[in-house]
Design a protein around this motif. Structure first.
Motif, PDB file in Angstrom:
ATOM      1  N   LEU A  63       0.657  -1.237   0.182  1.00 23.02           N
ATOM      2  CA  LEU A  63      -0.162   0.058  -0.703  1.00 23.02           C
ATOM      3  C   LEU A  63       0.755   1.922   0.561  1.00 23.02           C
ATOM      4  N   ILE A  64       2.101   0.949   0.852  1.00 25.65           N
ATOM      5  CA  ILE A  64       2.770   2.070   0.854  1.00 25.65           C
ATOM      6  C   ILE A  64       2.961   3.043  -0.390  1.00 25.65           C
ATOM      7  N   TRP A 116       2.531   2.234  -3.187  1.00 19.16           N
ATOM      8  CA  TRP A 116       1.158   2.176  -4.197  1.00 19.16           C
ATOM      9  C   TRP A 116       0.159   3.697  -3.817  1.00 19.16           C
ATOM     10  N   LEU A 117       0.447   4.206  -3.071  1.00 20.63           N
ATOM     11  CA  LEU A 117       0.310   6.156  -2.546  1.00 20.63           C
ATOM     12  C   LEU A 117       1.353   6.564  -3.346  1.00 20.63           C
ATOM     13  N   LEU A 129     -19.090  -2.367   2.198  1.00 22.75           N
ATOM     14  CA  LEU A 129     -18.313  -2.754   2.758  1.00 22.75           C
ATOM     15  C   LEU A 129     -18.868  -2.822   3.970  1.00 22.75           C
ATOM     16  N   LEU A 140      -7.906  -6.781   7.765  1.00 27.63           N
ATOM     17  CA  LEU A 140      -8.195  -6.609   7.810  1.00 27.63           C
ATOM     18  C   LEU A 140      -6.650  -6.098   8.142  1.00 27.63           C
ATOM     19  N   LYS A 141      -6.550  -7.374   9.028  1.00 25.52           N
ATOM     20  CA  LYS A 141      -4.990  -7.732  10.257  1.00 25.52           C
ATOM     21  C   LYS A 141      -4.185  -7.597   8.274  1.00 25.52           C
ATOM     22  N   PHE A 165      -3.697  -4.538   6.507  1.00 27.35           N
ATOM     23  CA  PHE A 165      -2.717  -3.368   6.255  1.00 27.35           C
ATOM     24  C   PHE A 165      -0.710  -3.483   6.925  1.00 27.35           C
ATOM     25  N   PHE A 203      -7.436  10.221  -6.807  1.00 26.03           N
ATOM     26  CA  PHE A 203      -7.581   9.973  -5.130  1.00 26.03           C
ATOM     27  C   PHE A 203      -9.004   9.221  -4.599  1.00 26.03           C
ATOM     28  N   GLY A 204      -9.563   9.306  -5.422  1.00 24.79           N
ATOM     29  CA  GLY A 204     -11.190   8.940  -5.598  1.00 24.79           C
ATOM     30  C   GLY A 204     -11.333   7.850  -6.212  1.00 24.79           C
ATOM     31  N   ASN A 231      -8.645   5.908  -5.836  1.00 29.70           N
ATOM     32  CA  ASN A 231      -8.191   5.138  -4.985  1.00 29.70           C
ATOM     33  C   ASN A 231      -8.748   4.357  -4.131  1.00 29.70           C
ATOM     34  N   SER A 232      -9.431   5.774  -3.406  1.00 28.89           N
ATOM     35  CA  SER A 232     -10.717   4.956  -2.554  1.00 28.89           C
ATOM     36  C   SER A 232     -11.846   4.254  -2.279  1.00 28.89           C
ATOM     37  N   LEU A 261      -9.657   0.662  -2.490  1.00 25.97           N
ATOM     38  CA  LEU A 261      -9.586   0.755  -0.763  1.00 25.97           C
ATOM     39  C   LEU A 261     -11.041   0.249  -0.493  1.00 25.97           C
ATOM     40  N   ILE A 262     -11.774   0.563  -0.559  1.00 26.33           N
ATOM     41  CA  ILE A 262     -13.198  -0.116  -0.186  1.00 26.33           C
ATOM     42  C   ILE A 262     -13.293  -1.534  -0.849  1.00 26.33           C
ATOM     43  N   ILE A 283     -11.369  -3.523   1.382  1.00 23.04           N
ATOM     44  CA  ILE A 283     -11.136  -4.237   2.255  1.00 23.04           C
ATOM     45  C   ILE A 283     -12.692  -5.338   2.211  1.00 23.04           C
TER      46      ILE A 283
END
Lengths: 35, 487
Positions: free
Chosen positions: B43-44, B46-47, B182, B195-196, B199, B252-253, B255-256, B259-260, B263
């Motif tokens: 994720l890092i 990727w950001l 979600l 989730l663990k 992340f 950002f939208g 990639n948001s 993430l949804i 998760i």
């Protein structure tokens, strides 16, 4: 603990970033429509 | 040609552009790549690549489309110079070639939405057999035809009544559905284990160059940056419309949403899977669709004790997937249509030609998964070249001049600093070269006959098909200029 830190960083940058830019866009749109 | 039709509002433009960016890659590819690359470790980077690949290229596309009012062929010729119209033609061709088989993918989503709604999906006992009997029959052609017709009808109606109106409904409904899924996923028992994994970072994995290259690849493929699609929608931006803030919202939208979806899928699989959850999420699945058509339907049967509730969740998921695919497919069809309009055709005639060709050239992918994989590989790689061509045209124009005169022009809500010059002039080309070299060299390890152009996924088939297309377009450069820019 590390997991929580990464989750907070990633979510606050991505979702927080999106919310920040969205609020900024709403503010600018309101300003454009006022004048 | 004078531009007469524009998006009616900023929100219409943003929803339509978000529809381009959010596709099946956000939903089934992102989770798979996260699982294969160590969860939080992925994720890092990727950001980071969101900021140094996706957003700068989205800004570039908005600016080129808005300033030139041409689809990629004329737009690149006007920005980089008339000698480079062939680069624009390559960008347009790559996205159109992807459209041929992407319509097949959208057809699969439609088929599974129908199966979920009819109840046949959750009552099936063998989901692999269900997929095999569908994909090896002629049925995919029928669904491929239906989605092409639906998208063509939307494009036929133009920008405001077609693309903008459809995107408002489809994108907002898709986001609402994903948020419902979600909430359901994270409230499943044991979802926290998913989730663990999602992340938790691992320092060793973070130092692995493959994780970084996969993170860049994911950004190149799932944000729609560098495809020429956002450039095409930008043709219909109002003169006083902002560029930088809208581009940040799209990046950002997008990639948001990833993430949804990530998760949701990790929570669901860890909560309901009886076998190794990571192995299930990591699998490539048929035609790189991951576990979408084989394993997820099985999980939906375990979601609750009620068949009706499980069916509702399955319908919601496949509806979101279909809406994501449809809004992306619409933009690919619009790019091809707008390219023909730039050559002087009327929209109504252009869309009939594009729909006919789109259906015809999608049939081989609908019938043969090996052909599908070949096209996905060749033109997926081609997208990286497209991104490099967009950066090149800005370098040729003058990065600083482009930033001051076009990006920070009338209507921009925020101004972009000099950092943009360095990203577009150095970082984007370097990333493109490294990424292309890595993928092509990697392909030599999975195919001993890496040079053979008749194999599905290797360096040889990529280089051969690119060479054919590029040499034809370079030879046609004067034709492109004469019939678009000088018409």
């Amino acid at each position: 603990m590390v997991t929580l830190v990464v989750a907070v960083i990633v979510l606050s940058i991505v979702w927080g970033g999106f919310a920040f830019f969205l609020l900024k866009a709403i503010k600018f749109e309101k300003r454009k429509n006022t004048f | 040609m004078k531009q007469t039709e524009f998006f009616t509002s900023r929100w219409g433009l943003i929803l339509a552009t978000l529809g381009i960016a959010v596709g099946t890659g956000n939903i089934w590819r992102f989770s798979r790549i996260v699982a294969q690359n160590g969860g939080g470790s992925f994720l890092i980077p990727w950001l980071i690549f969101l900021l140094i690949w996706s957003v700068p290229l989205i800004i570039a596309e908005f600016a080129i489309g808005k300033s030139t009012r041409f689809s990629p062929i004329g737009a690149i010729a006007k920005t980089a110079g008339k000698s480079y119209a062939w680069m624009g033609a390559f960008i347009a061709f790559v996205s159109t070639a992807i459209m041929f088989y992407y319509a097949v993918i959208a057809g699969w989503c439609l088929r599974y939405l129908y199966l979920a709604a009819s109840g046949d999906l959750l009552t099936a006992t063998d989901h692999l057999a269900l997929w095999n009997s569908f994909s090896s029959s002629h049925s995919p052609i029928i669904y491929h035809f239906i989605v092409i017709v639906i998208c063509a009808l939307i494009i036929y109606k133009g920008i405001v009544s077609g693309i903008e109106k459809a995107s408002r409904y489809l994108v907002s409904t898709m986001i609402i559905i994903l948020l419902i899924l979600l909430v359901r996923a994270v409230t499943l028992p044991n979802a926290v284990e998913g989730l663990k994994y999602f992340f938790t970072p691992n320092l060793d994995t973070m130092l692995d160059h493959k994780v970084w290259l996969n993170a860049l690849t994911q950004n190149a493929w799932d944000t729609g940056a560098g495809w020429g699609l956002i450039l095409t929608y930008a043709v219909y931006m109002k003169k006083n419309e902002d560029i930088p803030l809208n581009a940040a919202l799209i990046g950002f939208g997008n990639n948001s949403v990833s993430l949804i979806a990530g998760i949701t899928i990790f929570s669901t699989v860890f909560a309901l899977s009886s076998s190794d959850a990571i192995a299930q999420i990591s699998q490539s699945g048929p035609a790189n669709t991951g576990m979408t058509f084989i394993y997820l339907p099985l999980l939906f049967t375990k979601m609750s004790g009620s068949l009706l509730i499980n069916t509702v969740f399955a319908v919601l998921f496949f509806a979101a997937l279909l809406f994501a695919a449809t809004t992306s497919l619409m933009s690919m069809i619009e790019l091809a249509t707008r390219s023909l309009i730039d050559f002087g055709l009327q929209r109504k005639r252009a869309i009939i030609i594009v729909a006919f060709i789109g259906f015809l050239f999608g049939v081989p992918s609908a019938l043969n998964l090996k052909f599908f994989l070949n096209q996905d590989w060749v033109w997926g790689m081609g997208l990286i070249l497209s991104g490099a061509f967009i950066a090149f045209s800005i370098i040729k124009f003058g990065a600083d001049k482009f930033r001051i005169e076009i990006i920070n022009s009338e209507g921009s809500d925020i101004k972009i600093g000099k950092w943009y010059n360095y990203i577009i002039s150095y970082l984007i080309p370097i990333q493109a070269v490294i990424l292309l070299a890595w993928w092509l060299i990697s392909s030599t390890s999975w195919d001993p006959e890496w040079w053979n152009p008749f194999h599905a996924e290797n360096a040889g088939t990529c280089i051969a098909q690119w060479f054919l297309v590029l040499s034809a377009f370079i030879a046609m450069n004067k034709f492109f200029v004469r019939y678009t820019l000088e018409r």
